[in-house]
Structures are given as structure tokens and as C-alpha cells.
Scaffold this motif. Structure first.
Motif, PDB file in Angstrom:
ATOM      1  N   THR A 236      37.858  20.878   2.937  1.00 50.95           N
ATOM      2  CA  THR A 236      36.848  19.825   3.114  1.00 50.95           C
ATOM      3  C   THR A 236      36.590  19.037   1.828  1.00 50.95           C
ATOM      4  O   THR A 236      36.687  17.802   1.817  1.00 50.95           O
ATOM      5  CB  THR A 236      35.551  20.443   3.648  1.00 50.95           C
ATOM      6  N   PRO A 237      36.271  19.708   0.688  1.00 50.44           N
ATOM      7  CA  PRO A 237      36.052  18.914  -0.532  1.00 50.44           C
ATOM      8  C   PRO A 237      37.325  18.272  -1.061  1.00 50.44           C
ATOM      9  O   PRO A 237      37.281  17.160  -1.639  1.00 50.44           O
ATOM     10  CB  PRO A 237      35.481  19.926  -1.526  1.00 50.44           C
TER      11      PRO A 237
ATOM     12  N   ILE B   6      40.490  13.505  -2.380  1.00 52.80           N
ATOM     13  CA  ILE B   6      41.712  12.716  -2.224  1.00 52.80           C
ATOM     14  C   ILE B   6      41.408  11.387  -1.542  1.00 52.80           C
ATOM     15  O   ILE B   6      41.889  10.307  -1.956  1.00 52.80           O
ATOM     16  CB  ILE B   6      42.749  13.528  -1.426  1.00 52.80           C
ATOM     17  N   GLY B   7      40.603  11.449  -0.485  1.00 48.59           N
ATOM     18  CA  GLY B   7      40.325  10.214   0.253  1.00 48.59           C
ATOM     19  C   GLY B   7      39.582   9.183  -0.568  1.00 48.59           C
ATOM     20  O   GLY B   7      39.987   8.000  -0.628  1.00 48.59           O
TER      21      GLY B   7
ATOM     22  N   ILE C  65      32.910  12.415  -5.081  1.00 48.70           N
ATOM     23  CA  ILE C  65      34.024  13.159  -5.694  1.00 48.70           C
ATOM     24  C   ILE C  65      33.485  14.223  -6.648  1.00 48.70           C
ATOM     25  O   ILE C  65      33.965  15.358  -6.683  1.00 48.70           O
ATOM     26  CB  ILE C  65      34.958  12.177  -6.434  1.00 48.70           C
ATOM     27  N   ASN C  66      32.457  13.870  -7.418  1.00 47.32           N
ATOM     28  CA  ASN C  66      31.864  14.826  -8.362  1.00 47.32           C
ATOM     29  C   ASN C  66      31.244  16.010  -7.626  1.00 47.32           C
ATOM     30  O   ASN C  66      31.428  17.174  -8.019  1.00 47.32           O
ATOM     31  CB  ASN C  66      30.820  14.108  -9.218  1.00 47.32           C
ATOM     32  N   GLU C  67      30.523  15.723  -6.524  1.00 54.67           N
ATOM     33  CA  GLU C  67      29.908  16.811  -5.761  1.00 54.67           C
ATOM     34  C   GLU C  67      30.964  17.720  -5.141  1.00 54.67           C
ATOM     35  O   GLU C  67      30.808  18.953  -5.122  1.00 54.67           O
ATOM     36  CB  GLU C  67      29.007  16.238  -4.674  1.00 54.67           C
ATOM     37  N   SER C  68      32.051  17.124  -4.636  1.00 48.27           N
ATOM     38  CA  SER C  68      33.118  17.924  -4.056  1.00 48.27           C
ATOM     39  C   SER C  68      33.773  18.804  -5.114  1.00 48.27           C
ATOM     40  O   SER C  68      34.079  19.989  -4.876  1.00 48.27           O
ATOM     41  CB  SER C  68      34.169  17.025  -3.411  1.00 48.27           C
ATOM     42  N   GLY C  69      33.988  18.254  -6.298  1.00 53.35           N
ATOM     43  CA  GLY C  69      34.568  19.048  -7.385  1.00 53.35           C
ATOM     44  C   GLY C  69      33.651  20.189  -7.794  1.00 53.35           C
ATOM     45  O   GLY C  69      34.119  21.311  -8.051  1.00 53.35           O
ATOM     46  N   ARG C  70      32.347  19.902  -7.893  1.00 56.92           N
ATOM     47  CA  ARG C  70      31.411  20.975  -8.246  1.00 56.92           C
ATOM     48  C   ARG C  70      31.364  22.065  -7.162  1.00 56.92           C
ATOM     49  O   ARG C  70      31.229  23.251  -7.465  1.00 56.92           O
ATOM     50  CB  ARG C  70      30.022  20.396  -8.466  1.00 56.92           C
ATOM     51  N   HIS C  71      31.482  21.618  -5.893  1.00 53.60           N
ATOM     52  CA  HIS C  71      31.500  22.602  -4.809  1.00 53.60           C
ATOM     53  C   HIS C  71      32.736  23.496  -4.925  1.00 53.60           C
ATOM     54  O   HIS C  71      32.645  24.732  -4.760  1.00 53.60           O
ATOM     55  CB  HIS C  71      31.483  21.885  -3.465  1.00 53.60           C
TER      56      HIS C  71
END
Length: 605
Positions: A361-362, A367-368, A392-398
């Protein structure tokens, strides 16, 4: 002895091979063969001496000596066929014919030879067969009756020998009958001595087996009472044999196993079928064995009581009891390993499914949104670019939090998670963690409240681990509390510990899921509320960190009403638990599993 040894060896050689398989039967055959064979040979050998003394023998005397061949032929018949009872009947018949013939020639029923008819059933008694004795007695009675009838009707010639000769013949007849009866008595004595020797040999063999075998042999009566038990029971059960007789053994059987115990004995006795049962027996032997049970396997088979004419329902039961405690322990270990293997396999697939979702999911978001931002053909304004960058930052932190959670769980499992206790005031740390998640609570529409006791003790613990415990608990509470709900964080001193309580008014947890909370990658059933993101490691890490500090976690929850998690940490965590000791994150689950398997093993017995 040197002269008689070849004779006895020859007699043993004449015993039929089928009779040699049993010592008692072989002794009976020898007792039949020896006196007839030796007596006939000795009598025939004395015939020349008799002629020299007597002179020319009469026809009757020649007939008597000729009759001596009959015992030799009967011995040959027994040696070739092994038919013991038939040989006895033939011997009785030949002796009856001889006595009758001599009596017919010497005066009928008043002849000296009639006394030999009394010897006929006595000789047959050595066969230990009612049929043979009855047949021999029938021969003697028929011969005696025939002599009497012939004498009364005058069909016998009237022979009146001189008084001196008559007295001599009577004496010879009585003396010969007595000698023959003495031979029979000696045969009975020899047979009895052999029987006694065999009995003592069997008893000695039994003692050897009973005193050296590890299994217990017992005999049960019709009501399940113990009639006999071998001495090995003292080693197995730890009490004397006399303390197991009657109903004493039944009283030592575990209460839960008593119905099956009685049913097995009853089925064996009534159905005439072999049965087996594994059950528990309470040991004796001292205070160290108080309340201790041993697993035994009882293999039962019906035992026909001596007599042979008792009804089928009156059979006793012979059982062999064997200690199978080690086998039960191995079965329990195998069952625990099997269940644990199945649980590990399930956890592996659960982990793969959870991680594929948590990573995909992240990563799809990163990527998108990054492709959109790097695509020059798309007209993306600055505000939208900032929004994409934030996502993108939130997905990376997740992703980082997921990886960090896996690493922390792995370190705790292997004992490589370093805990550095230091004294600090818990109140500021609690406020800091709450403030950190205040924005998240506000965005979720959840009220976040703090209730701290006026005086909290100084805590000696790992500050980073303390913060992670609070953040994981508060974050979970916010995540599973619907909009308009409330999350309350409180702390107070409780008997030398610091109690941290995180309570929410969220969806709650069902009773079926409560035992599984704290297992890595476990998430409560999705039907409680909307599906929430998360790896399922949060509460597992909390339990591990609390365990590293020597504390405990208590969870109370009701579906639809909320959840209350209480963490108790010792004030001095440094001395409560040694550092770097491996923490099993599912220790409670393993204990419950072991208990369930033990119950299953008990029920299967």
C-alpha cells in the motif's frame, strides 16, 4: 544306578514324541510303560526256571505265560500311537481276560484268580481318566457276574483240588495280586513325586519371572476385585501387595478413569474378548509421591476358572499392567510440537499476508505520486505537489515504522534488544507522548484526555522503551475509536509499581480474540469496525518491552464498549529483570497451548 540308567533311557525312548512335549504327560507314559515292560520280561525270563522246578507245565500255565506277551504289545501300541487312554483300556481288558480264564479253569467265582478282578479298576485309576476307570470297572463287573452266573447254573466243571493245593493256589493268587497292587502303588508314588517336582519347578520358574519382570500381572474377580497381584506392583505403585487386594487397587485409580476401568474389566469377563486401557493410578511410597499419578496400560484377557463347567459370565480376568508414563510424556511433547508447528505455519502465512499489504500500500503510493511529480506532461500546481510530497513522506515513515517494528520484535525474541535503564520522572514523558499524538486524535475526531496522580514515583527504566509503550498503546486506542469517542491516559502508583492505563470507548475486542492479543501480526476480526492499517506488532512489542522491565500487561475489553489496557512497571526496573534475556512474545499463548494439549491427552486416555 549304572545298571538302571540304560533301562530308564530305553523307557524314555519309548515315550511317544507328542507326549514328550509335556513333562506331566511324559511322566504318565513312563509310569505305564516301565512296570508292564519290565514285569513281562522278568516273568518270561523266569519261565525256564519255573519249568525246571515245576516240571512239564499244564495248558493253563502255558496260557498264563503266553499272556505275558500282551503287556509288551500294549506298550508297543502306546509307543507308536501315543493314545494313553486307549492303552489303559486295552491293559484292563487283557487283565480281565486273564483273571476270567484262570477263574474258569480253577473253580469259577470261588477261584483264587477272582481277586485279580479287584486290581483291574485300581490299575485304571493311574490313567487319571473317569472314562478309563468306568470302562475297567465295567470289565471287572461283567467278568465277575459271568463267573457267578456260570457257577450257579452249573455250567462250569466241578473241580475240587486237594486242600493243600487249593490253599497254595489261593495264597499264590493273593500274594501275586498284592505284589501287582504294590507295583501299582509304587507307580502312583513315582508319578506323584514327579508331579510334585514339576509343580515345584513351575513355582520356581514363576517366582523367577514374577520377581524379575517389570510388568505387573493381576487377576481380577467377577466384581473387579483384585484376587492376585505380582510383587512387581510394589515397584510400580509403591505399596505392598496386600494393600492392592480386593477393592484397594480400584480406590487408587484416578476418579476420571474409574468408569472406563470397570467397563474394560466387565467387557473382558462378559464378552470373552481381550481389552486394553490406559489410565492413571495414584502412587504410594511416602510424602514425596503424595498426589502423584502414574500412567499404566492394562491389557486384559478372560481367564477360565478351573473346573471347566462354569458359565461364560463367571470368568475371571487376567491383566498385565505396564508403566507408560514416559510414553505419555512423549505423546504430549509430540502433540505440543504438532500444534506449535501448525501455529507457526499459520503465523507464517499470516505474516506474509500482512506484510504484503503493509508494504504494497505505501509503496504503491510512493511510486504513483512520484511518477506524477516527475511527469513533465502533467500540469501539477505547487499546492498539489506539496500534497503529493506529504503523502510520499507519510508512506515512507509508515514503511519505516513497519520495518522498525519487525526489527524490534526480532531483537526481543533473540535477546538482542538493549535496555538502558535510567531514572526519570514519568509525568513529563507521558505528557510528551500524548502531545505527540494529539494531532492524530484531533484529525480522527477523538477526544484525548490525561489523568495523572498528583505524585508519581521516579522511574528507573529505558526512556525510549517507555515512550514506545505509550505511543503504541495510545496510537492503537485512537485508531480503533470511532469519531466522537474518547481516549483516556492515566497513571498512578500501585504497590511499588507505576500503573499506566490507556482506556478507550472504541469498537472493543471479542472474547474469542482476547487470548490471541499480543501474538505477532495478530489483528482482531475485521467485522468489529472498518479495516485499519497496521502490522499487528504494536501490542506484541508492548508486551515484550514490558517483560524486559519485569512488568505485566492486563487487557480488559467488551465488544462495542471499548478496551482498557493496564501496564504495571516496577519502580526499579533495573533490578526486576536481567538485561538482554530473550523474551518470548507469545509466552502466555504457549502456556495455554500446553494446558490444552495436556487436557486433550487426558481425555484421549
Amino acid at each position: 544306578m549304572s545298571f538302571l540308567t540304560p533301562v530308564w533311557n530305553y523307557v524314555d525312548a519309548l515315550v511317544h514324541p507328542a507326549a514328550q512335549q509335556d513333562a506331566m504327560t511324559a511322566a504318565r507314559h513312563r509310569a505305564f510303560i516301565a512296570p508292564r515292560l519290565l514285569g513281562s520280561f522278568i516273568a518270561l525270563a523266569s519261565f525256564p526256571v519255573y519249568i525246571a522246578v515245576r516240571g512239564v507245565p499244564s495248558a493253563l500255565e502255558i496260557g498264563v505265560f503266553s499272556w505275558l506277551v500282551a503287556p509288551i504289545l500294549i506298550v508297543y501300541y502306546l509307543s507308536r500311537t501315543g493314545r494313553y487312554e486307549s492303552a489303559h483300556i486295552l491293559s484292563s481288558l487283557s487283565l480281565t481276560v486273564l483273571a476270567s480264564a484262570v477263574a474258569l479253569a480253577t473253580g469259577g467265582i470261588g477261584s483264587f484268580a477272582v481277586v485279580w478282578l479287584v486290581v483291574v479298576p485300581l490299575e485304571a485309576a493311574l490313567s487319571a481318566s473317569r472314562r478309563v476307570v468306568a470302562t475297567a470297572a465295567g470289565f471287572a463287573l461283567i467278568a465277575g457276574a459271568a463267573l457267578f452266573v456260570l457257577g450257579v447254573t452249573g455250567m462250569l466243571p466241578q473241580i475240587e483240588p486237594p486242600a493243600a493245593e487249593h490253599s497254595a493256589l489261593v495264597a499264590i493268587g493273593v500274594i501275586s495280586a498284592m505284589l501287582y497292587a504294590t507295583g501299582l502303588a509304587l507307580g502312583v508314588e513315582s508319578f506323584s513325586r514327579t508331579n510334585l517336582w514339576l509343580l515345584r519347578s513351575e513355582e520356581e520358574r514363576y517366582r523367577l519371572l514374577a520377581n524379575n519382570m517389570t510388568d505387573v500381572v493381576a487377576r481380577f474377580g467377577r466384581a473387579g476385585s483384585v484376587l492376585f497381584v505380582s510383587p512387581t506392583a510394589e515397584l510400580l505403585i509403591g505399596v505392598q501387595v496386600k494393600e492392592l487386594l480386593g477393592d484397594c487397587l480400584f480406590e487408587r485409580v484416578h476418579v476420571a478413569d474409574r468408569p472406563a476401568y470397570l467397563a474394560t474389566l466387565a467387557d473382558t469377563a462378559n464378552l470373552n474378548e481381550e481389552r486394553s486401557l490406559a489410565f492413571r493410578i495414584r502412587r504410594g511410597g511416602g510424602p514425596q509421591y503424595a498426589g502423584q499419578f502414574v500412567w499404566v496400560e492394562m491389557m486384559c484377557r478372560p481367564f477360565d476358572c478351573p473346573g471347566g463347567n462354569e458359565p461364560q459370565t463367571s470368568r475371571d480376568v487376567v491383566a498385565v499392567l505396564r508403566d507408560i508414563s514416559e510414553r505419555k510424556l512423549q505423546e504430549r511433547a509430540v502433540e505440543i510440537a504438532r500444534v506449535e508447528s501448525e501455529r507457526a505455519s499459520t503465523a507464517k502465512f499470516h505474516f506474509l499476508a500482512t506484510m504484503s499489504h503493509e508494504l504494497r500500500t505505501p509503496l504503491n503510493a510512493i511510486i504513483g505520486f512520484s511518477e506524477i511529480m516527475t511527469n513533465d506532461s502533467l500540469d501539477v500546481d505547487a499546492a498539489r505537489r506539496r500534497e503529493y510530497a506529504r503523502l510520499i513522506n507519510e508512506s515512507g515513515r509508515h514503511l519505516l515504522s513497519v520495518v522498525n517494528g519487525i526489527l524490534d520484535a526480532s531483537k526481543m525474541e533473540t535477546g538482542n534488544f538493549e535496555v538502558t535503564p535510567e531514572p526519570f520522572a514519568p509525568a513529563p514523558a507521558i505528557v510528551s507522548c500524548t502531545d505527540l499524538l494529539a494531532l492524530k486524535a484531533q484529525e480522527s475526531g477523538v477526544e484525548l484526555k490525561i489523568r495523572l496522580a498528583p505524585t508519581l514515583p521516579e522511574l528507573a527504566a529505558d526512556r525510549r522503551a517507555f515512550n514506545q509503550i505509550l505511543i503504541n498503546l495510545i496510537s492503537n486506542a485512537i485508531k480503533f475509536t470511532p469519531r466522537g469517542g474518547r481516549v483516556t491516559v492515566s497513571a498512578f502508583a500501585d504497590s511499588g509499581t507505576l500503573a499506566l492505563v490507556v482506556e478507550d470507548t472504541g469498537v472493543g475486542i471479542g472474547e474469542g480474540d482476547l487470548p490471541h492479543l499480543g501474538e505477532p501480526f495478530f489483528q482482531a476480526h475485521a467485522s468489529y469496525d472498518r479495516r485499519h492499517d497496521g502490522s499487528g506488532l504494536g501490542l506484541s512489542i508492548v508486551k515484550g518491552l514490558v517483560g524486559l522491565h519485569g512488568g505485566d500487561v492486563e487487557i480488559r475489553s467488551r465488544l462495542g464498549e471499548g478496551t482498557r489496557v493496564t501496564v504495571r512497571l516496577p519502580v526499579d526496573c533495573e533490578s526486576a529483570r536481567p538485561a538482554n534475556e530473550p523474551i518470548k512474545l507469545v509466552i502466555e499463548r504457549n502456556r495455554a497451548l500446553a494446558g490444552a494439549v495436556e487436557n486433550q491427552v487426558k481425555k484421549s486416555a
